[in-house]
Write an enzyme that holds these catalytic residues in place. Sequence first.
Site, mmCIF file in Angstrom:
data_model
loop_
_atom_site.group_PDB
_atom_site.id
_atom_site.type_symbol
_atom_site.label_atom_id
_atom_site.label_comp_id
_atom_site.label_asym_id
_atom_site.label_seq_id
_atom_site.Cartn_x
_atom_site.Cartn_y
_atom_site.Cartn_z
ATOM 1 N N LYS A 26 0.832 -1.217 0.000
ATOM 2 C CA LYS A 26 0.000 0.000 0.000
ATOM 3 C C LYS A 26 0.865 1.264 0.000
ATOM 4 C CE LYS A 26 -1.625 1.688 4.078
ATOM 5 N NZ LYS A 26 -1.414 3.112 4.372
ATOM 6 N N ASN A 27 1.862 1.291 0.877
ATOM 7 C CA ASN A 27 2.630 2.523 1.026
ATOM 8 C C ASN A 27 3.638 2.742 -0.095
ATOM 9 O OD1 ASN A 27 1.118 3.105 3.224
ATOM 10 N ND2 ASN A 27 2.667 2.526 4.744
ATOM 11 N N ARG A 98 -4.916 10.927 4.318
ATOM 12 C CA ARG A 98 -3.710 11.665 4.662
ATOM 13 C C ARG A 98 -2.683 11.637 3.506
ATOM 14 N NH1 ARG A 98 -0.334 14.869 8.016
ATOM 15 N NH2 ARG A 98 1.690 14.288 7.232
ATOM 16 N N CYS A 122 -5.152 12.468 12.642
ATOM 17 C CA CYS A 122 -5.834 11.187 12.513
ATOM 18 C C CYS A 122 -5.662 10.476 13.837
ATOM 19 C CB CYS A 122 -5.256 10.384 11.368
ATOM 20 S SG CYS A 122 -3.571 9.959 11.624
ATOM 21 N N ARG A 127 0.162 14.495 12.996
ATOM 22 C CA ARG A 127 0.763 14.381 11.670
ATOM 23 C C ARG A 127 0.895 15.721 10.927
ATOM 24 N NH1 ARG A 127 -1.505 8.740 9.315
ATOM 25 N NH2 ARG A 127 0.492 8.602 8.319
ATOM 26 N N PRO A 128 1.803 16.574 11.402
ATOM 27 C CA PRO A 128 2.003 17.880 10.760
ATOM 28 C C PRO A 128 2.675 17.766 9.382
ATOM 29 C CG PRO A 128 3.560 17.564 12.562
ATOM 30 C CD PRO A 128 2.680 16.357 12.542
ATOM 31 N N ILE A 129 2.794 18.913 8.686
ATOM 32 C CA ILE A 129 3.381 18.920 7.335
ATOM 33 C C ILE A 129 4.552 19.889 7.234
ATOM 34 C CG2 ILE A 129 1.365 18.156 6.010
ATOM 35 C CD1 ILE A 129 0.820 21.230 5.612
ATOM 36 N N ASP A 130 5.057 20.315 8.401
ATOM 37 C CA ASP A 130 6.124 21.320 8.396
ATOM 38 C C ASP A 130 7.355 20.887 7.594
ATOM 39 O OD1 ASP A 130 6.194 19.424 10.546
ATOM 40 O OD2 ASP A 130 7.863 20.514 11.429
ATOM 41 N N LEU A 131 7.696 19.598 7.669
ATOM 42 C CA LEU A 131 8.902 19.136 6.978
ATOM 43 C C LEU A 131 8.712 19.157 5.456
ATOM 44 C CD1 LEU A 131 9.751 16.158 9.350
ATOM 45 C CD2 LEU A 131 10.908 18.375 9.245
ATOM 46 N N ASP A 311 4.320 0.523 11.966
ATOM 47 C CA ASP A 311 3.148 -0.133 11.359
ATOM 48 C C ASP A 311 3.005 -1.599 11.780
ATOM 49 O OD1 ASP A 311 2.589 2.234 10.125
ATOM 50 O OD2 ASP A 311 3.317 1.643 8.152
ATOM 51 N N ARG A 403 -8.757 -0.002 4.287
ATOM 52 C CA ARG A 403 -7.863 0.990 3.685
ATOM 53 C C ARG A 403 -6.543 0.344 3.265
ATOM 54 N NH1 ARG A 403 -6.049 4.628 7.547
ATOM 55 N NH2 ARG A 403 -4.615 4.961 5.832
HETATM 56 N N1 EPU Z 1 6.151 14.523 10.874
HETATM 57 C C1 EPU Z 1 6.362 15.841 11.228
HETATM 58 N N2 EPU Z 1 6.335 16.774 10.238
HETATM 59 C C2 EPU Z 1 6.120 16.460 8.931
HETATM 60 C C3 EPU Z 1 5.919 15.103 8.581
HETATM 61 C C4 EPU Z 1 5.938 14.160 9.594
HETATM 62 O O1 EPU Z 1 6.555 16.168 12.394
HETATM 63 O O2 EPU Z 1 6.126 17.376 8.086
HETATM 64 C C5 EPU Z 1 6.139 13.500 11.944
HETATM 65 C C6 EPU Z 1 4.771 12.849 12.064
HETATM 66 O O3 EPU Z 1 3.913 13.619 12.848
HETATM 67 C C7 EPU Z 1 5.096 11.509 12.666
HETATM 68 C C8 EPU Z 1 6.481 11.207 12.100
HETATM 69 O O4 EPU Z 1 6.993 12.442 11.601
HETATM 70 O O5 EPU Z 1 5.173 11.618 14.057
HETATM 71 C C9 EPU Z 1 6.478 10.163 10.989
HETATM 72 O O6 EPU Z 1 5.713 10.597 9.910
HETATM 73 P P1 EPU Z 1 6.053 10.251 8.401
HETATM 74 O O7 EPU Z 1 5.955 11.528 7.611
HETATM 75 O O8 EPU Z 1 7.307 9.477 8.332
HETATM 76 O O9 EPU Z 1 4.837 9.307 8.036
HETATM 77 P P2 EPU Z 1 3.810 9.428 6.846
HETATM 78 O O10 EPU Z 1 4.519 9.698 5.577
HETATM 79 O O11 EPU Z 1 2.691 10.327 7.236
HETATM 80 C C10 EPU Z 1 4.021 6.899 6.251
HETATM 81 C C11 EPU Z 1 3.073 5.744 6.076
HETATM 82 C C12 EPU Z 1 2.525 5.340 7.434
HETATM 83 C C13 EPU Z 1 3.696 4.943 8.328
HETATM 84 C C14 EPU Z 1 4.695 6.103 8.408
HETATM 85 C C15 EPU Z 1 5.939 5.774 9.211
HETATM 86 C C16 EPU Z 1 2.194 6.112 3.856
HETATM 87 C C17 EPU Z 1 1.037 6.443 2.995
HETATM 88 N N3 EPU Z 1 1.997 6.143 5.179
HETATM 89 O O12 EPU Z 1 3.247 7.947 6.814
HETATM 90 O O13 EPU Z 1 1.677 4.215 7.225
HETATM 91 O O14 EPU Z 1 3.233 4.642 9.607
HETATM 92 O O15 EPU Z 1 5.108 6.488 7.089
HETATM 93 O O16 EPU Z 1 6.582 4.673 8.693
HETATM 94 O O17 EPU Z 1 3.264 5.785 3.357
HETATM 95 C C18 EPU Z 1 0.039 2.644 7.778
HETATM 96 O O18 EPU Z 1 0.305 2.078 6.709
HETATM 97 O O19 EPU Z 1 -0.698 2.132 8.663
HETATM 98 C C19 EPU Z 1 0.598 3.967 8.026
HETATM 99 C C20 EPU Z 1 0.132 4.785 8.965
#
Ligand code: EPU
Length: 424
Positions: A26-27, A98, A122, A127-131, A311, A403
């Site tokens: 999925k990811n 998301r 969620c 899950r912020p987007i600052d990065l 996960d 999902r």
């Molecule tokens: N984070 C920030 N700022 C940002 C982005 C992330 O602080 O701008 C923080 C998040 O709040 C979180 C951490 O960084 O605490 C990890 O977030 P990341 O961005 O790595 O995760 P993601 O891209 O939102 C993907 C997977 C998730 C998986 C995570 C971690 C997809 C579609 N989703 O999420 O999958 O848990 O990486 O490996 O690829 C799942 O499949 O059940 C799932 C939640």
Amino acid sequence: MEDNMEKIIVKGGRELHGEVDISIAKNSVLPIIVATILNPTEITLNKVPVLEDVIVLINLLRELQCEVDFSPITGELRINTSNLKELDPNSELIRKMRASFLIMGPMLARFGRCKISMPGGCNIGSRPIDLHLKGFKNLGIESEIGYGYVEAKTERIVGNRIYLDFPSVGATENIMMAAVLADGDTIIENAAEEPEIWDLARFLNSMGAKIEGAGYGKITIHGVNELKRPKPFTPIFDRIEAGTFMVAAAITNSKITINGVNEEHLMPTLEKLKEIGVQCTITGEKMFVDGTLRKNSVDIKTMPYPGFPTDMQPQIMALLSLTKGVSVITETVFENRFMHVGELGRLGANIKIDGRVAIVDGVSNLTGCEVKATDLRAGAAMILAGLAANGQTEIGDIYHIDRGYTNIEEKFRNLGADIYRVHR
Ligand code: EPU
């Protein structure tokens, strides 16, 4: 789509046997579908699983006037984004998922601007987007957050060096996609190393992108002027689905064969299961799991790859809740990914939470009752617990499970489990 009346019923206590086929990740497939926006030509993806998140993205692309042809039986997905129009920031579909925020990078590469509704929090954290936005800024993309929207624009995307404070999977993917057609080179330092990042780069490179180092902490994207039509592409196997079935064998004290595994991608899960006492033998893409041996309690800390995957945390917690001794599980990736603890407790597990740490005191048996899938992997953990529990477990809110897992009851039924879906 969110049919709250559907439930999965599991009658526990059956031993599993036989073989199960793992689907495509999925990811991996979600960012790859989004990446087709970068290249207005016909693109074919193979073996795409029927997942709710995939269907949401397909509908989103259709809403944007792309041609999309999906055969759920063969898994062939054909996408042509030639007629792509700009995103409607109010799109309901964006809000549904998301991962749809990943559309920002390719949209910016294609139109130089994108306005999108702010992804909400969620169940597993804010899950912020600052990065993502910090990375965009370094590429010359200005963004503004206001009234529930994020708006970003640029005259030209220009390659640059980007350091991520945390190796975010989504930020790494979004920046990588935004940089593919940029002027000059982009270097992402402290990039996420997940296999799905490597897979996205493999797909982008198959269209003529020039990305090096994906799957490691430093990724270099040499900007190219245009992309070409790629050959049909098959993403990698789902390491989390494989891990879920590995735990299923362990929690039911069974022996099963799992088809469609990548040993390297599964290493963190394999190592922990070995420590617990689960024997896994891999030959090529096939894994034989012997979950019949005595099990030990262990300590686990979730970390970005190659650390133990967040996960897999709920599923392994279900197993440890039935493993004699005390296990300590620390969740370092998401700040609120312990919603399943309460649900496991309803089944009789003995788990205490202290901040980001869960202390699991193994009990000798769980007893089926009504529980909820509080998020996707938590839902998987409920199925696993239900397979081992005495009596009947009724799992609600299973749209979360749909999902990310395709045909989950059927896959477990084929292994001999007593599991089915009802509409109530
Ligand atoms: N984070 C920030 N700022 C940002 C982005 C992330 O602080 O701008 C923080 C998040 O709040 C979180 C951490 O960084 O605490 C990890 O977030 P990341 O961005 O790595 O995760 P993601 O891209 O939102 C993907 C997977 C998730 C998986 C995570 C971690 C997809 C579609 N989703 O999420 O999958 O848990 O990486 O490996 O690829 C799942 O499949 O059940 C799932 C939640």
